[in-house]
Design a protein around this motif. Structure first.
Motif, mmCIF file in Angstrom:
data_model
loop_
_atom_site.group_PDB
_atom_site.id
_atom_site.type_symbol
_atom_site.label_atom_id
_atom_site.label_comp_id
_atom_site.label_asym_id
_atom_site.label_seq_id
_atom_site.Cartn_x
_atom_site.Cartn_y
_atom_site.Cartn_z
ATOM 1 N N ALA A 122 1.087 -9.869 11.397
ATOM 2 C CA ALA A 122 2.166 -9.113 12.041
ATOM 3 C C ALA A 122 3.308 -8.855 11.064
ATOM 4 N N LYS A 123 3.603 -9.833 10.229
ATOM 5 C CA LYS A 123 4.667 -9.668 9.237
ATOM 6 C C LYS A 123 4.304 -8.601 8.222
ATOM 7 N N ARG A 124 3.040 -8.615 7.727
ATOM 8 C CA ARG A 124 2.624 -7.623 6.744
ATOM 9 C C ARG A 124 2.638 -6.215 7.349
ATOM 10 N N LEU A 125 2.256 -6.114 8.617
ATOM 11 C CA LEU A 125 2.191 -4.808 9.273
ATOM 12 C C LEU A 125 3.498 -4.449 9.970
ATOM 13 N N ARG A 126 4.514 -5.277 9.754
ATOM 14 C CA ARG A 126 5.852 -5.055 10.321
ATOM 15 C C ARG A 126 5.783 -4.806 11.827
ATOM 16 N N VAL A 156 -10.855 -8.862 3.569
ATOM 17 C CA VAL A 156 -10.580 -8.659 4.990
ATOM 18 C C VAL A 156 -9.465 -7.628 5.138
ATOM 19 N N THR A 157 -9.701 -6.623 5.991
ATOM 20 C CA THR A 157 -8.689 -5.601 6.241
ATOM 21 C C THR A 157 -8.301 -5.632 7.716
ATOM 22 N N TYR A 158 -6.996 -5.590 7.958
ATOM 23 C CA TYR A 158 -6.439 -5.629 9.315
ATOM 24 C C TYR A 158 -5.798 -4.274 9.620
ATOM 25 N N PHE A 159 -6.180 -3.682 10.766
ATOM 26 C CA PHE A 159 -5.615 -2.412 11.213
ATOM 27 C C PHE A 159 -4.940 -2.617 12.575
ATOM 28 N N GLU A 229 6.842 5.373 6.224
ATOM 29 C CA GLU A 229 7.301 4.009 6.464
ATOM 30 C C GLU A 229 6.372 3.235 7.394
ATOM 31 N N ARG A 230 5.272 3.840 7.783
ATOM 32 C CA ARG A 230 4.355 3.223 8.748
ATOM 33 C C ARG A 230 3.216 2.502 8.033
ATOM 34 N N PRO A 231 3.092 1.184 8.215
ATOM 35 C CA PRO A 231 1.941 0.468 7.625
ATOM 36 C C PRO A 231 0.644 0.860 8.334
ATOM 37 N N LEU A 232 -0.351 1.250 7.554
ATOM 38 C CA LEU A 232 -1.638 1.633 8.125
ATOM 39 C C LEU A 232 -2.639 0.483 8.116
ATOM 40 N N ARG A 233 -2.554 -0.383 7.095
ATOM 41 C CA ARG A 233 -3.514 -1.477 6.996
ATOM 42 C C ARG A 233 -2.991 -2.534 6.039
ATOM 43 N N PHE A 234 -3.529 -3.728 6.214
ATOM 44 C CA PHE A 234 -3.246 -4.862 5.332
ATOM 45 C C PHE A 234 -4.587 -5.416 4.879
ATOM 46 N N THR A 235 -4.819 -5.434 3.566
ATOM 47 C CA THR A 235 -6.083 -5.917 3.005
ATOM 48 C C THR A 235 -5.835 -7.140 2.139
#
Length: 269
Positions: A122-126, A156-159, A229-235
């Motif tokens: 949640a922190k990475r994806l704001r 691992v990728t989080y969307f 400014e929108r995070p799309l994914r965290f890998t």
């Protein structure tokens, strides 16, 4: 058995490895031979060898002796580079790159799941956890890469669910065109990203999964990709430090960059 004496043994072996006197997989002199050569006790020689084992430089096998570990790490394409594909694309980038480096069995296992966001994700994806229930969901694509039958790298990728839910990103099949192309087909553009790379010691389960000996850390590469400014994914990519070295490039790198960098070994002295 003072610390200085066992350090003498470790330094002697470390320098011999640096000079190339022993190659990967080659058997090292035994405790008795080292003890006689360096005028120390066998117990001190054993402690000195264990220092290098803890560093991941040698492997001590009961009843067989000590052998030089393979410290010829593969280049990990941390970003797309001239002459090579992004390592996040398995068939277009990662697999052919390893095969060109002499590895024949290179496989990928993909798993997709749906879960609530952990605080770190949640922190990475704001993302503010605790909003609408669906807003707390995250689509997780896990990719384990195996080389010659052993786990080599885990990615691992989080969307956010509002991006990946009910899309091809939820398919448990490999994405031949890559994540970037799938997002583009959904009307989303990966415009910029940041990376952080660090090292940490593995948990026992990670050491077992990767087949790591004592003293070998993991490299961890985190990447967050944005549209505006929108995070799309965290890998997050996790890889044994003795098997990987990260390649970044800047400016107008030549076409032969990947060939040049593939011959670099950070363990050389």
């Amino acid at each position: 058995m003072s610390t200085s004496r066992k350090t003498v043994v470790a330094d002697h072996l470390r320098e011999a490895l640096a000079r190339g006197e022993y190659g990967p997989g080659e058997r090292l002199p035994g405790e008795e031979e080292l003890a006689e050569q360096l005028d120390v006790s066998r117990a001190t020689a054993r402690l000195g060898m264990r220092i290098l084992q803890d560093e991941g430089r040698i492997a001590i096998r009961a009843g067989r002796g000590a052998f030089v570990a393979d410290h010829r790490p593969i280049v990990h394409l941390a970003t797309p580079v001239t002459g090579g594909g992004d390592s996040e694309r398995f068939k277009a980038g990662y697999q052919p790159h390893l095969r060109e480096s002499g590895y024949h069995q290179v496989q990928e296992k993909v798993k997709v799941s749906l879960d609530t966001m952990r605080p770190k994700v949640a922190k990475r994806l704001r993302h503010e956890v605790g909003e609408a229930a669906r807003g707390d969901l995250v689509v997780i694509r896990s990719s384990d890469r195996f080389v010659e039958g052993g786990l080599w790298q885990s990615q691992v990728t989080y969307f956010p669910y509002d991006i990946a839910g009910n899309t091809p990103l939820m398919s448990p099949e490999p994405l031949e065109e890559g994540v970037t192309a799938v997002l583009r087909s959904l009307g989303l553009r990966e415009e910029w990203n940041w990376d952080i790379v660090g090292a940490r010691m593995p948990s026992q389960s990670e050491a077992d999964s990767f087949g790591l000996g004592p003293g070998i850390p993991l490299l961890v590469q985190e990447r967050v990709v944005y549209e505006g400014e929108r995070p799309l994914r965290f890998t997050e990519t996790v890889m044994p430090a003795n098997r990987h070295q990260l390649l970044y490039s800047g400016g107008e790198a030549p076409e032969e960059l990947l060939v040049l960098a593939s011959d670099v070994n950070i363990f050389e002295r």
